[in-house]
Design a protein around this motif. Structure first.
Motif, PDB file in Angstrom:
ATOM      1  N   SER A 107       0.769  -1.239   0.000  1.00  0.00           N
ATOM      2  CA  SER A 107       0.000   0.000   0.000  1.00  0.00           C
ATOM      3  C   SER A 107       0.804   1.295   0.000  1.00  0.00           C
ATOM      4  O   SER A 107       0.851   2.010  -0.988  1.00  0.00           O
ATOM      5  N   PHE A 108       1.444   1.615   1.121  1.00  0.00           N
ATOM      6  CA  PHE A 108       2.150   2.895   1.217  1.00  0.00           C
ATOM      7  C   PHE A 108       3.669   2.724   1.297  1.00  0.00           C
ATOM      8  O   PHE A 108       4.387   3.654   1.682  1.00  0.00           O
ATOM      9  N   LEU A 141      -8.733   7.383  -4.840  1.00  0.00           N
ATOM     10  CA  LEU A 141      -7.524   6.559  -4.775  1.00  0.00           C
ATOM     11  C   LEU A 141      -6.331   7.313  -5.345  1.00  0.00           C
ATOM     12  O   LEU A 141      -5.224   7.257  -4.806  1.00  0.00           O
ATOM     13  N   TRP A 142      -6.542   8.001  -6.448  1.00  0.00           N
ATOM     14  CA  TRP A 142      -5.469   8.817  -7.012  1.00  0.00           C
ATOM     15  C   TRP A 142      -5.053   9.898  -6.016  1.00  0.00           C
ATOM     16  O   TRP A 142      -3.857  10.159  -5.810  1.00  0.00           O
ATOM     17  N   THR A 145      -2.966   8.631  -3.022  1.00  0.00           N
ATOM     18  CA  THR A 145      -1.594   8.196  -3.314  1.00  0.00           C
ATOM     19  C   THR A 145      -0.718   9.305  -3.899  1.00  0.00           C
ATOM     20  O   THR A 145       0.382   9.022  -4.374  1.00  0.00           O
ATOM     21  N   GLN A 151       1.885  12.560  -8.755  1.00  0.00           N
ATOM     22  CA  GLN A 151       1.428  11.176  -8.824  1.00  0.00           C
ATOM     23  C   GLN A 151       2.581  10.272  -9.241  1.00  0.00           C
ATOM     24  O   GLN A 151       2.962  10.223 -10.407  1.00  0.00           O
ATOM     25  N   PRO A 155      -2.574   3.340  -8.092  1.00  0.00           N
ATOM     26  CA  PRO A 155      -3.164   2.612  -6.960  1.00  0.00           C
ATOM     27  C   PRO A 155      -3.898   1.350  -7.398  1.00  0.00           C
ATOM     28  O   PRO A 155      -4.389   1.245  -8.525  1.00  0.00           O
ATOM     29  N   TYR A 156      -3.939   0.395  -6.471  1.00  0.00           N
ATOM     30  CA  TYR A 156      -4.693  -0.847  -6.655  1.00  0.00           C
ATOM     31  C   TYR A 156      -5.799  -0.858  -5.611  1.00  0.00           C
ATOM     32  O   TYR A 156      -5.529  -0.866  -4.412  1.00  0.00           O
ATOM     33  N   GLU A 157      -7.041  -0.824  -6.049  1.00  0.00           N
ATOM     34  CA  GLU A 157      -8.151  -0.712  -5.104  1.00  0.00           C
ATOM     35  C   GLU A 157      -8.318  -1.977  -4.274  1.00  0.00           C
ATOM     36  O   GLU A 157      -8.187  -3.101  -4.771  1.00  0.00           O
ATOM     37  N   LEU A 345      -6.747   0.892  -0.149  1.00  0.00           N
ATOM     38  CA  LEU A 345      -5.584   0.789  -1.028  1.00  0.00           C
ATOM     39  C   LEU A 345      -4.906  -0.556  -0.782  1.00  0.00           C
ATOM     40  O   LEU A 345      -4.432  -0.837   0.313  1.00  0.00           O
ATOM     41  N   VAL A 348       0.341  -0.722  -4.896  1.00  0.00           N
ATOM     42  CA  VAL A 348       0.583   0.267  -5.949  1.00  0.00           C
ATOM     43  C   VAL A 348       1.564  -0.295  -6.963  1.00  0.00           C
ATOM     44  O   VAL A 348       2.323  -1.232  -6.678  1.00  0.00           O
ATOM     45  N   GLY A 453      -2.598   6.215   5.516  1.00  0.00           N
ATOM     46  CA  GLY A 453      -2.291   7.126   4.420  1.00  0.00           C
ATOM     47  C   GLY A 453      -1.351   8.253   4.779  1.00  0.00           C
ATOM     48  O   GLY A 453      -0.891   8.978   3.885  1.00  0.00           O
TER      49      GLY A 453
END
Length: 523
Positions: A107-108, A141-142, A145, A151, A155-157, A345, A348, A453
């Motif tokens: 995720s992050f 989501l955009w 991230t 950017q 992102p992957y939901e 999320l 990514v 996040g």
């Protein structure tokens, strides 16, 4: 005889083969993939990708990935690393400054690498080369991230409810017991699973609690019964924190956490927890479950219906085995119950700042976001691996899935609306069985980290690994009795000294800056 040995391994099985397309051709609203600049009839562009294996196997002769390469006009060079080794190996790769064209990260996790200049700023490219990505992924989501207004990742939901506590329903039936609804009933069930010979083989060879992924996960519903979710001993943050009365407190030093530890220690003392719990390797742990030695675990929704039943053929080993989610949950002293929220999320894709053809990379990812690309990456080739997305796989498709090579690229780009569509319309009995677990995972009360996040801080990078290591060490010591809970205050003081206090204060400072807040530490 019951034995000891094992080691914790985080082995996350991702979401397997659930989403799909409406037809084999792209829908009329999708943007077709033009060839990369100057490549109308040129050789395919070679693109490299690194990702966790997600329980899958990469085969160079995979006809599905060959078809994806043909459709997207690329040649893929893919490195899939075991989940439990991925972070350490990727960190070493990042330190060298040489990463593949594409990196599939948690995720992050990208936040700790962005400022090193490793990743490409995608802002100037997305509109021109990735219109389907922009259309098919939610604006929030955009926004979630973005890093300093730019950017750097795709992102992957994720569906925030991913895990399910499950029990051997056939054991409950044999023992004439009901599904547990609170901690007292849960304890009685675990004791019966351990001591009352639920498999009726005349041997003392079963345990109430085991693990099918990581030991930390199996205890999550217990913490949820105390109104908290401690996370997964992450190596860069303190275990989850919560906001109450304008103060943020870390779960790992809360009184609720202490109370949950006391309950888990009682289970350990009652010998209803597999003594190998804290040392067994993930593949050995899942095999033990498949062999019918464990009555309860909590893990990713897909472990029971897919890993155990489909891939490991548990019902051939234990014909009467029936896994059932505990629902609506296990209530604690104050009537609370809940599970860990994974947030929306799920991961990514980052593109290397040194990639020679960012346009080609984005065109490939844009293709993967089309209905056709999605269908290929999740179900394989129509007519060979499946006939219709609402029906069972063909024999060849099921064999490929069982051998774990059918969908190695299924975790690249998300189409959550297709996941939900297939789930709602499927006539496939396997999918319908999956739905029992998916639906329950989404319906639990979910506890989300208040810092979800929030970017990494310098203190996180400095102190996070030591704090997380200490949390994990003391969790095991408290549960197994190597340290008495009477040393709780000493544990809290040491947690703060090891950097927990400084780490928390740094996160709160960033939280207030980014979310216009005025919260303070609750310790």
């Amino acid at each position: 005889m019951k034995t000891n040995s094992t080691k914790r391994v985080i082995a996350l099985l991702g979401m397997v083969s659930l989403a799909a397309a409406l037809a084999t051709a792209c829908s009329s609203t999708e943007t077709k993939n033009p060839p990369a600049s100057g490549q109308a009839s040129a050789s395919p562009v070679t693109l490299s990708l690194i990702q966790p294996d997600g329980g899958r196997v990469w085969r160079d002769d995979n006809p599905v990935t060959k078809e994806i390469e043909k459709k997207a006009q690329v040649k893929l060079n893919v490195n899939m690393l075991p989940n439990n080794d991925f972070n350490s190996k990727y960190n070493a790769l990042a330190a060298s400054g040489e990463i593949p064209d594409m990196s599939r990260l948690g995720s992050f996790d990208y936040q700790k690498f962005v400022d090193q200049g490793l990743f490409l700023d995608l802002t100037p490219y997305l509109n021109q080369y990735a219109p389907n990505l922009l259309k098919n992924l939610k604006p929030e989501l955009w926004e979630l991230t973005k890093h300093k207004g730019k950017q750097y990742v795709i992102p992957y939901e994720n569906a925030p409810g991913k895990e399910v506590p499950v029990v051997r329903k056939d054991w409950l039936d044999v023992l004439n017991m009901k599904m547990p609804t609170n901690l007292d009933e849960f304890e009685q069930m675990l004791k019966a699973f351990t001591k009352s010979d639920p498999d009726k083989n005349g041997k003392d060879d079963t345990y109430g609690i085991g693990n099918a992924n990581t030991y930390a996960e199996s205890f999550m519903p217990i913490f949820g019964a105390f109104g908290i979710s401690p996370g997964m001993f992450a190596n860069s943050v303190p275990m989850n924190s919560y906001l109450k009365e304008n103060k943020i407190s870390p779960v790992a030093i809360s009184l609720e956490y202490k109370a949950a530890l006391g309950y888990i220690k009682n289970l350990w003392d009652a010998k209803v927890i597999d003594p190998e719990m804290f040392t067994i390797k993930s593949d050995q742990a899942i095999q033990k479950v498949a062999q019918g030695k464990i009555g309860y675990f909590n893990a990713w929704w897909s472990i029971a219906p897919q890993t155990l039943v489909q891939q490991l053929k548990m019902n051939e080993i234990v014909p009467n085995a029936r896994w059932e989610p505990i629902f609506p949950g296990i209530k604690g002293p104050d009537g609370k119950s809940g599970m860990l929220s994974f947030g929306n999320l799920g991961g990514v894709i980052a593109i290397s700042s040194k990639t020679k053809s960012p346009e080609a990379v984005l065109r490939f990812l844009n293709y993967m976001s089309t209905d056709e690309g999605w269908e290929l990456s999740h179900y394989g080739i129509k007519g060979e691996h499946f006939r219709d997305i609402t029906e069972a796989r063909t024999q060849a498709g099921q064999k490929a899935f069982d051998e774990r090579w059918l969908d190695p690229l299924s975790q690249i780009i998300s189409r959550q609306e297709l996941v939900e569509k297939v789930s709602a319309t499927s006539k496939d009995p396997v999918q319908l069985d999956n739905n029992r677990f998916l639906e329950k995972a989404a319906q639990y009360t979910l506890y989300q980290d208040v810092f979800y996040g929030i970017p990494l801080t310098d203190e996180q990078k400095s102190y996070g690994p030591d704090v997380a290591k200490y949390e994990e060490e003391m969790f095991i010591k408290f549960v197994t009795g190597k340290e008495p809970l009477s040393k709780w205050e000493e544990y809290v003081a040491t947690w703060k000294k090891k950097g927990g206090k400084a780490l928390l204060e740094s996160k709160i400072k960033t939280y207030n800056e980014l979310r216009s807040g005025n919260v303070s530490p609750g310790i």
